[in-house]
Structure formats: structure tokens, C-alpha cells
Design a protein around this motif. Structure first.
Motif, PDB file in Angstrom:
ATOM      1  N   ARG A  46      41.023  29.707  44.477  1.00 28.38           N
ATOM      2  CA  ARG A  46      41.463  28.355  44.835  1.00 28.38           C
ATOM      3  C   ARG A  46      42.532  28.305  45.913  1.00 28.38           C
ATOM      4  O   ARG A  46      42.812  27.248  46.465  1.00 28.38           O
ATOM      5  N   SER A  47      43.204  29.453  46.185  1.00 29.03           N
ATOM      6  CA  SER A  47      44.214  29.460  47.245  1.00 29.03           C
ATOM      7  C   SER A  47      44.267  30.836  47.884  1.00 29.03           C
ATOM      8  O   SER A  47      43.928  31.840  47.248  1.00 29.03           O
ATOM      9  N   MET A  48      44.687  30.865  49.138  1.00 31.43           N
ATOM     10  CA  MET A  48      44.731  32.120  49.880  1.00 31.43           C
ATOM     11  C   MET A  48      45.588  31.976  51.118  1.00 31.43           C
ATOM     12  O   MET A  48      46.013  30.872  51.474  1.00 31.43           O
ATOM     13  N   SER A  49      45.830  33.095  51.772  1.00 26.32           N
ATOM     14  CA  SER A  49      46.517  33.127  53.061  1.00 26.32           C
ATOM     15  C   SER A  49      45.564  33.668  54.108  1.00 26.32           C
ATOM     16  O   SER A  49      44.583  34.347  53.774  1.00 26.32           O
ATOM     17  N   ILE A  50      45.862  33.378  55.364  1.00 22.13           N
ATOM     18  CA  ILE A  50      45.064  33.895  56.478  1.00 22.13           C
ATOM     19  C   ILE A  50      45.995  34.588  57.452  1.00 22.13           C
ATOM     20  O   ILE A  50      46.998  34.019  57.889  1.00 22.13           O
ATOM     21  N   LEU A  51      45.641  35.819  57.810  1.00 19.35           N
ATOM     22  CA  LEU A  51      46.308  36.568  58.870  1.00 19.35           C
ATOM     23  C   LEU A  51      45.279  36.768  59.967  1.00 19.35           C
ATOM     24  O   LEU A  51      44.171  37.237  59.695  1.00 19.35           O
ATOM     25  N   TYR A  52      45.640  36.410  61.203  1.00 19.46           N
ATOM     26  CA  TYR A  52      44.673  36.510  62.295  1.00 19.46           C
ATOM     27  C   TYR A  52      45.344  36.940  63.591  1.00 19.46           C
ATOM     28  O   TYR A  52      46.544  36.759  63.784  1.00 19.46           O
ATOM     29  N   ALA A  75      43.003  25.911  48.985  1.00 18.90           N
ATOM     30  CA  ALA A  75      44.301  25.700  49.633  1.00 18.90           C
ATOM     31  C   ALA A  75      44.652  26.918  50.478  1.00 18.90           C
ATOM     32  O   ALA A  75      44.622  28.047  49.988  1.00 18.90           O
ATOM     33  N   ILE A  76      44.969  26.682  51.738  1.00 20.48           N
ATOM     34  CA  ILE A  76      45.459  27.741  52.614  1.00 20.48           C
ATOM     35  C   ILE A  76      46.983  27.689  52.537  1.00 20.48           C
ATOM     36  O   ILE A  76      47.605  26.749  53.024  1.00 20.48           O
ATOM     37  N   ARG A  77      47.581  28.677  51.881  1.00 18.88           N
ATOM     38  CA  ARG A  77      49.026  28.677  51.621  1.00 18.88           C
ATOM     39  C   ARG A  77      49.844  29.009  52.860  1.00 18.88           C
ATOM     40  O   ARG A  77      50.956  28.499  53.011  1.00 18.88           O
ATOM     41  N   THR A  78      49.319  29.875  53.710  1.00 17.72           N
ATOM     42  CA  THR A  78      50.023  30.178  54.963  1.00 17.72           C
ATOM     43  C   THR A  78      49.045  30.728  55.986  1.00 17.72           C
ATOM     44  O   THR A  78      48.017  31.307  55.634  1.00 17.72           O
ATOM     45  N   THR A 104      50.215  34.742  47.602  1.00 18.65           N
ATOM     46  CA  THR A 104      48.751  34.786  47.476  1.00 18.65           C
ATOM     47  C   THR A 104      48.287  36.230  47.360  1.00 18.65           C
ATOM     48  O   THR A 104      48.785  37.100  48.062  1.00 18.65           O
ATOM     49  N   ASN A 105      47.353  36.458  46.484  1.00 18.70           N
ATOM     50  CA  ASN A 105      46.749  37.782  46.348  1.00 18.70           C
ATOM     51  C   ASN A 105      45.424  37.862  47.093  1.00 18.70           C
ATOM     52  O   ASN A 105      44.901  38.943  47.298  1.00 18.70           O
ATOM     53  N   ILE A 106      44.891  36.714  47.443  1.00 19.73           N
ATOM     54  CA  ILE A 106      43.634  36.651  48.182  1.00 19.73           C
ATOM     55  C   ILE A 106      43.991  36.318  49.631  1.00 19.73           C
ATOM     56  O   ILE A 106      44.639  35.304  49.908  1.00 19.73           O
ATOM     57  N   ASN A 107      43.556  37.177  50.555  1.00 21.15           N
ATOM     58  CA  ASN A 107      43.920  37.010  51.959  1.00 21.15           C
ATOM     59  C   ASN A 107      42.716  37.260  52.844  1.00 21.15           C
ATOM     60  O   ASN A 107      41.924  38.168  52.578  1.00 21.15           O
TER      61      ASN A 107
END
Length: 146
Positions: A46-52, A75-78, A104-107
Motif C-alpha cells: 500500500r505504500s512505497m518509496s521511489i529512487l530514480y 501511497a508514494i512516501r518519498t 518504507t520497506n518496499i522501494n
């Protein structure tokens, strides 16, 4: 002159008015981005972060993924970014701190080359953001010719 591309995934090239003779053997990034968001949704995250990385490929794919995920209620937390690199030892500690603060543990890691993927994964390990409690989802840009 017909053009057939093996690796060109930009959705911009799907415009048949601008590129009437262009064809590809891989799907465009809008498919990849929405498919990744669908995987996240179907698993139930349901929530995660994105590094790009900030190159055109990764920035465009990140936006497609982010929009698709948010439409699916994720939800994108950061969002954390860095300049595409050839240095697999690049210091990404500030980006990892941003992800830690998001809790977030899911990224998702969306980058345009192998060196950037390695730099991010090394930094995640050093920051304690890797291991059995963490997921780092990737895209085809992780794998380049090296």
C-alpha cells in the motif's frame, strides 16, 4: 526509411504522426510502468518509496510508474533522485536517509544503467535498507551492456 529498434522504449516514439516508419521489438515504458504498479497493487503493498536517476529514460518511467501506482491507491512516501552515474560507488547516503525517514520497506529503483543500480543497491545495503525485510523493485534499465 523503416526503423526497427531493439531497446528504444520511450512512449514518445509511439507517435505514428511524428515517427511513421518507427517500430520496436520491446514494449514502450508506459506498459512497463503500469505493469510494475499493477504488481505492487496485486501483491497488496500500500505504500512505497521511489529512487530514480534523473536521465530522460528513468525520469519518464518514474512518472509513469508513480501516476499508475497512485491511481491504484498506492501511497508514494518519498521520491529521491540522483544523477545517472558510471560510478558504482557513488555516495547516495542522503537519498538513503530520505528513504529511511519515509519508513518504507518496499522501494522502486528506476535507473538507466547498471552502474547506477549497483550504486543504489550498495548504498541501500550500507544504510541498512537491504535484506529480508526489504524489497527493491527494478526495471530493465538496471541491465546494460557491461
Amino acid at each position: 526509411v523503416p526503423q526497427v529498434a531493439q531497446t528504444s522504449t520511450s512512449p514518445l516514439l509511439s507517435n505514428k504522426e511524428k515517427f511513421p516508419t518507427f517500430s520496436r521489438v520491446v514494449p514502450p515504458d508506459d506498459w512497463q510502468g503500469s505493469l510494475l504498479a499493477g504488481i505492487v497493487r496485486d501483491i497488496g503493498w500500500r505504500s512505497m518509496s521511489i529512487l530514480y536517476s534523473t536521465d530522460d529514460y528513468a525520469r519518464e518511467l518514474m512518472q509513469i510508474f508513480k501516476d499508475s501506482a497512485e491511481r491504484d491507491g498506492i501511497a508514494i512516501r518519498t521520491l529521491a533522485s540522483f544523477v545517472l552515474t558510471e560510478d558504482s560507488d557513488l555516495d547516495l547516503s542522503s537519498q538513503m536517509e530520505q528513504i529511511k525517514r519515509a519508513r518504507t520497506n518496499i522501494n522502486a529503483l528506476i535507473v538507466g544503467n547498471t552502474a547506477s543500480a549497483l550504486a543504489a543497491l550498495k548504498a541501500a545495503t550500507a544504510a541498512g535498507l537491504a535484506g529480508p525485510d526489504y524489497v527493491w523493485m527494478g526495471v530493465d534499465g538496471w541491465f546494460s551492456r557491461e
